[in-house]
Enzyme design. Sequence first.
Site, PDB file in Angstrom:
ATOM      1  N   CYS A 126       0.856  -1.190   0.000  1.00  0.00           N
ATOM      2  CA  CYS A 126       0.000   0.000   0.000  1.00  0.00           C
ATOM      3  C   CYS A 126       0.887   1.233   0.000  1.00  0.00           C
ATOM      4  CB  CYS A 126      -0.894  -0.008   1.238  1.00  0.00           C
ATOM      5  SG  CYS A 126      -1.770   1.538   1.475  1.00  0.00           S
ATOM      6  N   CYS A 131      -3.733   7.293  -1.749  1.00  0.00           N
ATOM      7  CA  CYS A 131      -5.043   7.420  -2.415  1.00  0.00           C
ATOM      8  C   CYS A 131      -6.102   8.007  -1.497  1.00  0.00           C
ATOM      9  CB  CYS A 131      -5.563   6.070  -2.866  1.00  0.00           C
ATOM     10  SG  CYS A 131      -4.332   4.983  -3.495  1.00  0.00           S
ATOM     11  N   THR A 163      -4.210   4.894   7.401  1.00  0.00           N
ATOM     12  CA  THR A 163      -3.181   4.504   6.439  1.00  0.00           C
ATOM     13  C   THR A 163      -2.226   5.666   6.167  1.00  0.00           C
ATOM     14  OG1 THR A 163      -4.630   2.901   5.392  1.00  0.00           O
ATOM     15  CG2 THR A 163      -2.850   3.776   4.038  1.00  0.00           C
ATOM     16  N   GLU A 184      -0.258   1.748   9.332  1.00  0.00           N
ATOM     17  CA  GLU A 184      -1.577   2.151   9.852  1.00  0.00           C
ATOM     18  C   GLU A 184      -1.389   2.644  11.289  1.00  0.00           C
ATOM     19  OE1 GLU A 184      -1.170  -1.095   8.675  1.00  0.00           O
ATOM     20  OE2 GLU A 184      -1.774  -0.561   6.648  1.00  0.00           O
ATOM     21  N   HIS A 222     -13.027   5.555  -2.861  1.00  0.00           N
ATOM     22  CA  HIS A 222     -12.017   4.657  -2.294  1.00  0.00           C
ATOM     23  C   HIS A 222     -12.249   3.214  -2.761  1.00  0.00           C
ATOM     24  CE1 HIS A 222      -8.536   4.678   0.076  1.00  0.00           C
ATOM     25  NE2 HIS A 222      -8.980   3.916   1.050  1.00  0.00           N
ATOM     26  N   TYR A 250      -9.423   0.618  -4.996  1.00  0.00           N
ATOM     27  CA  TYR A 250      -8.973  -0.766  -4.810  1.00  0.00           C
ATOM     28  C   TYR A 250      -8.934  -1.545  -6.122  1.00  0.00           C
ATOM     29  CZ  TYR A 250      -9.087  -0.043   0.194  1.00  0.00           C
ATOM     30  OH  TYR A 250      -8.829   0.415   1.462  1.00  0.00           O
ATOM     31  N   CYS A 281      -5.011  -0.284  -6.931  1.00  0.00           N
ATOM     32  CA  CYS A 281      -3.861  -0.597  -6.061  1.00  0.00           C
ATOM     33  C   CYS A 281      -3.745  -2.091  -5.774  1.00  0.00           C
ATOM     34  CB  CYS A 281      -3.924   0.212  -4.779  1.00  0.00           C
ATOM     35  SG  CYS A 281      -5.332  -0.172  -3.713  1.00  0.00           S
ATOM     36  N   GLU A 289      -6.950  -5.229   4.588  1.00  0.00           N
ATOM     37  CA  GLU A 289      -7.470  -3.968   4.043  1.00  0.00           C
ATOM     38  C   GLU A 289      -8.423  -4.233   2.871  1.00  0.00           C
ATOM     39  OE1 GLU A 289      -4.630  -1.144   2.605  1.00  0.00           O
ATOM     40  OE2 GLU A 289      -6.193   0.355   2.271  1.00  0.00           O
TER      41      GLU A 289
HETATM   42  C1  LIG Z   1      -5.391  -1.962   6.657  1.00  0.00           C
HETATM   43  C2  LIG Z   1      -6.505  -1.002   6.837  1.00  0.00           C
HETATM   44  C3  LIG Z   1      -6.355   0.317   6.423  1.00  0.00           C
HETATM   45  C4  LIG Z   1      -7.369   1.243   6.625  1.00  0.00           C
HETATM   46  N1  LIG Z   1      -7.164   2.560   6.275  1.00  0.00           N
HETATM   47  C5  LIG Z   1      -8.092   3.487   6.625  1.00  0.00           C
HETATM   48  C6  LIG Z   1      -7.839   4.872   6.415  1.00  0.00           C
HETATM   49  O1  LIG Z   1      -6.799   5.259   5.885  1.00  0.00           O
HETATM   50  N2  LIG Z   1      -8.776   5.763   6.806  1.00  0.00           N
HETATM   51  C7  LIG Z   1      -9.932   5.384   7.391  1.00  0.00           C
HETATM   52  O2  LIG Z   1     -10.735   6.237   7.734  1.00  0.00           O
HETATM   53  N3  LIG Z   1     -10.197   4.086   7.619  1.00  0.00           N
HETATM   54  C8  LIG Z   1      -9.308   3.130   7.259  1.00  0.00           C
HETATM   55  N4  LIG Z   1      -9.574   1.800   7.481  1.00  0.00           N
HETATM   56  C9  LIG Z   1     -10.776   1.460   8.238  1.00  0.00           C
HETATM   57  C10 LIG Z   1     -11.870   0.718   7.488  1.00  0.00           C
HETATM   58  O3  LIG Z   1     -12.647   1.599   6.728  1.00  0.00           O
HETATM   59  C11 LIG Z   1     -12.679  -0.025   8.581  1.00  0.00           C
HETATM   60  O4  LIG Z   1     -11.863  -1.059   9.063  1.00  0.00           O
HETATM   61  C12 LIG Z   1     -13.999  -0.549   8.071  1.00  0.00           C
HETATM   62  O5  LIG Z   1     -14.874   0.495   7.786  1.00  0.00           O
HETATM   63  C13 LIG Z   1     -14.624  -1.488   9.093  1.00  0.00           C
HETATM   64  O6  LIG Z   1     -14.767  -0.851  10.334  1.00  0.00           O
HETATM   65  P1  LIG Z   1     -14.236  -1.584  11.643  1.00  0.00           P
HETATM   66  O7  LIG Z   1     -12.835  -1.988  11.407  1.00  0.00           O
HETATM   67  O8  LIG Z   1     -14.541  -0.704  12.784  1.00  0.00           O
HETATM   68  O9  LIG Z   1     -15.074  -2.922  11.725  1.00  0.00           O
HETATM   69  P2  LIG Z   1     -16.557  -3.071  12.230  1.00  0.00           P
HETATM   70  O10 LIG Z   1     -17.360  -1.877  11.828  1.00  0.00           O
HETATM   71  O11 LIG Z   1     -16.562  -3.451  13.652  1.00  0.00           O
HETATM   72  O12 LIG Z   1     -17.054  -4.292  11.345  1.00  0.00           O
HETATM   73  C14 LIG Z   1     -16.882  -5.651  11.736  1.00  0.00           C
HETATM   74  C15 LIG Z   1     -18.104  -6.442  11.273  1.00  0.00           C
HETATM   75  O13 LIG Z   1     -19.258  -5.975  11.967  1.00  0.00           O
HETATM   76  C16 LIG Z   1     -20.270  -5.619  11.041  1.00  0.00           C
HETATM   77  N5  LIG Z   1     -20.984  -4.450  11.583  1.00  0.00           N
HETATM   78  C17 LIG Z   1     -20.436  -3.282  11.989  1.00  0.00           C
HETATM   79  N6  LIG Z   1     -21.392  -2.451  12.433  1.00  0.00           N
HETATM   80  C18 LIG Z   1     -22.544  -3.098  12.291  1.00  0.00           C
HETATM   81  C19 LIG Z   1     -23.897  -2.752  12.566  1.00  0.00           C
HETATM   82  N7  LIG Z   1     -24.228  -1.561  13.086  1.00  0.00           N
HETATM   83  N8  LIG Z   1     -24.844  -3.653  12.276  1.00  0.00           N
HETATM   84  C20 LIG Z   1     -24.520  -4.860  11.752  1.00  0.00           C
HETATM   85  N9  LIG Z   1     -23.275  -5.241  11.484  1.00  0.00           N
HETATM   86  C21 LIG Z   1     -22.301  -4.371  11.743  1.00  0.00           C
HETATM   87  C22 LIG Z   1     -19.554  -5.311   9.738  1.00  0.00           C
HETATM   88  O14 LIG Z   1     -20.377  -5.489   8.594  1.00  0.00           O
HETATM   89  C23 LIG Z   1     -18.397  -6.298   9.781  1.00  0.00           C
HETATM   90  O15 LIG Z   1     -18.804  -7.538   9.271  1.00  0.00           O
HETATM   91  C24 LIG Z   1      -8.580   0.843   7.233  1.00  0.00           C
HETATM   92  C25 LIG Z   1      -8.748  -0.492   7.631  1.00  0.00           C
HETATM   93  C26 LIG Z   1      -7.734  -1.410   7.446  1.00  0.00           C
HETATM   94  C27 LIG Z   1      -7.938  -2.824   7.904  1.00  0.00           C
END
Ligand SMILES: Cc1cc2nc3c(=O)[nH]c(=O)nc-3n(C[C@H](O)[C@H](O)[C@H](O)COP(=O)(O)OP(=O)(O)OC[C@H]3O[C@@H](n4cnc5c(N)ncnc54)[C@H](O)[C@@H]3O)c2cc1C
Length: 482
Positions: free
Chosen positions: A100, A104, A191, A257, A292, A296, A299, A447
Site C-alpha cells: 500500500c 489514495c 493509512t 496504519e 475509495h 482498490y 492498487c 485492508e
Molecule cells: C489496513 C486497513 C487500512 C485502513 N485505512 C483506513 C484509512 O486510511 N482511513 C480510514 O478512515 N479508515 C481506514 N480503514 C478502516 C476501514 O474503513 C474499517 O476497518 C472498516 O470500515 C470497518 O470498520 P471496523 O474496522 O470498525 O469494523 P466493524 O465496523 O466493527 O465491522 C466488523 C463487522 O461488523 C459488522 N458491523 C459493523 N457495524 C454493524 C452494525 N451496526 N450492524 C450490523 N453489522 C455491523 C460489519 O459489517 C463487519 O462484518 C482501514 C482499515 C484497514 C484494515
Amino acid sequence: MSLKTGDEYVESIKSLGLKANLMGQKTGNLPENPLVEPSIRAVAATYDCAHHAETKPLFRVRSTISGEEINRFTHLHQSTEDLMNKVIMQRYCGNVTACCFQRCVGLDAANAVFSVTYECDREHGTDYHQRFRDYWSRIQLEDLVVDGAMTDPKGDRGKRPKDQTDPDLFLRVVERKPDGVVVRGAKFHQTGMLNSHEIIVMPTLNMRSGEEDWAICFAIPANAQGIRFIYGRQTSDTRKLEGLKLDVGNPTFGGQEVMTVFEDVFVPEERIFLNGEVNHSGLLVERFAAYHRQSYGGCKVGVGDVLIGAAALIARMNGVEKASHIRDKIVEMIHLNETMYACGIACSARGHQTLAGNYEIDMLLANVCKLNVTRFPYELARLATDIAGGLLGTMPSAKDLEDDVVGPYIKKYLAAADGVDVVDRMKVMRLIENLVAGAGSVAYLIESMHGAGPPMAQRIMIARQADLESKINLVKEILKID
Ligand SMILES: Cc1cc2nc3c(=O)[nH]c(=O)nc-3n(C[C@H](O)[C@H](O)[C@H](O)COP(=O)(O)OP(=O)(O)OC[C@H]3O[C@@H](n4cnc5c(N)ncnc54)[C@H](O)[C@@H]3O)c2cc1C
C-alpha cells in the site's frame, strides 16, 4: 514549489517532527526508524514517478484551480479519462512497491469533500466550498500528502454516536468558539498517517438530527497540538528490526496504519468544511467510500500482478511451471485480478460530472468493484500458497543461511530446478509469504476486506443503487403484466 521528488518529500515529512508511540516507546525521527522507513519509501515512490520520463505523462496533470502542473495524487478529476488514469496510476504504483503506497485516501477524501461542500453551500448558504478550494490549492501547489480520516472507534456498533456510554467513541465537537471548534475523539486504522503532512477528518456515519456535534469535517496539520499517534503492529513486523532483508520479504517497501487520538484539538474556522449539517454527512461518507472503492480496483490489482509474477516464478524455480494444473491456477489468478481491474476501469468510464464540476465514479460499479476486492485477493493468496509449497511457512531464517554449519545444508536441500539460485528461491518465497501471511497481508488481505468499509457496506449500496424495480418492470413488459 509543486512536484517534489521522493527525497524532497521525505525531507518535508522530517521537518514536521512527528512523534508516535511505537512498540511501547515515544519515538521521534520516524522516517529513519526501520519499522517506518519502508512505508515512507513507498509514498516517496509516488513522488519519484512524477519525475521519471516514462511515467511523467501519467503522474502529472494540470490543476484546474491554479493552472499549475501537479501530481495526479492531488488532482480533482475532470473527466472519465482522469478517473481511469487514476486507476491505471494506482496499478502502476502497486507494481512498483508491492504494498500500500498510502496516497489514495487523501485524494479520495478531497474529491468527495470538493463536491459535497458545493452542494452543502447551495442548500445551507455556508461557504465551505471556497474554503476547501483555497485549502486544496495549497495542497496541490506544495505537493503534500493528506491522510483521509473517516473511521471512528465506534464503540457499541448497535448504538448511535449520541447513545454511546462514552460520546468520544465518535469524534465530535466539544466546544464552539468564535473562530473555530475544539474536537475530541479518535480515528482508527489510519493509512500512512505518519507519512502525511495534513489530515482531512470526515464523519464515519450518516448523522441524524440531534447528532450535529458529530457531523464535522475539517483539515488539520499532522503536527497540530493535541494529536497523538499510536503505531499499529503488522504481522512479522519485527523482522524489519533484525536487519535481514531476505526475511522481510519485501526488502524496500511496506505500509503503515496508525491509531490517531484527537485530545481537544482546536480547528480554525477556515479549515472547517462541514459543521452540523447532518443531511450532508451521509453524502460525504457515501462519496468518499465510493472513490475509495474505485481505488482498490487499481492498487490491489497492482499488488496482485506482483503476487501472480511471484507465483509463476516460484513454479518455474520449483520445476512445475509446465504442469497443466499450475498453468490453470495462474490463469485463474490473472482472471480474478483483471476482473477487479475491469471493475475499477468500468466505474471510472461510467463516471459523471458532479454539480461542483469534478468527476465522480459510477456508484453501483464502484461498490461491485470493492465487493470483488473483499474476496478475490484471498483467492489469489490461496492459489499462490498452493503453488509455492509448504516451505512458504517453514523456511529457515537468513541468519541460518549464513551459519557455517547449517548454511550449507540449507543451500543443499533448498535446491530445486537446475540452475536456480537457492537464495533467489528463498527471496521469492519470502515475498509471497509477505503478501499472504506477513506484513504485506495487512494491506493486501485485511485492508481488501475492511478498507473503505466491510462487505456488508457494499451490499447495502448495491441494493440501493441497483434499481430492482426497473428490472421487475422489464419482466412485466416482456410478459405484458400490468
Ligand atoms: C489496513 C486497513 C487500512 C485502513 N485505512 C483506513 C484509512 O486510511 N482511513 C480510514 O478512515 N479508515 C481506514 N480503514 C478502516 C476501514 O474503513 C474499517 O476497518 C472498516 O470500515 C470497518 O470498520 P471496523 O474496522 O470498525 O469494523 P466493524 O465496523 O466493527 O465491522 C466488523 C463487522 O461488523 C459488522 N458491523 C459493523 N457495524 C454493524 C452494525 N451496526 N450492524 C450490523 N453489522 C455491523 C460489519 O459489517 C463487519 O462484518 C482501514 C482499515 C484497514 C484494515
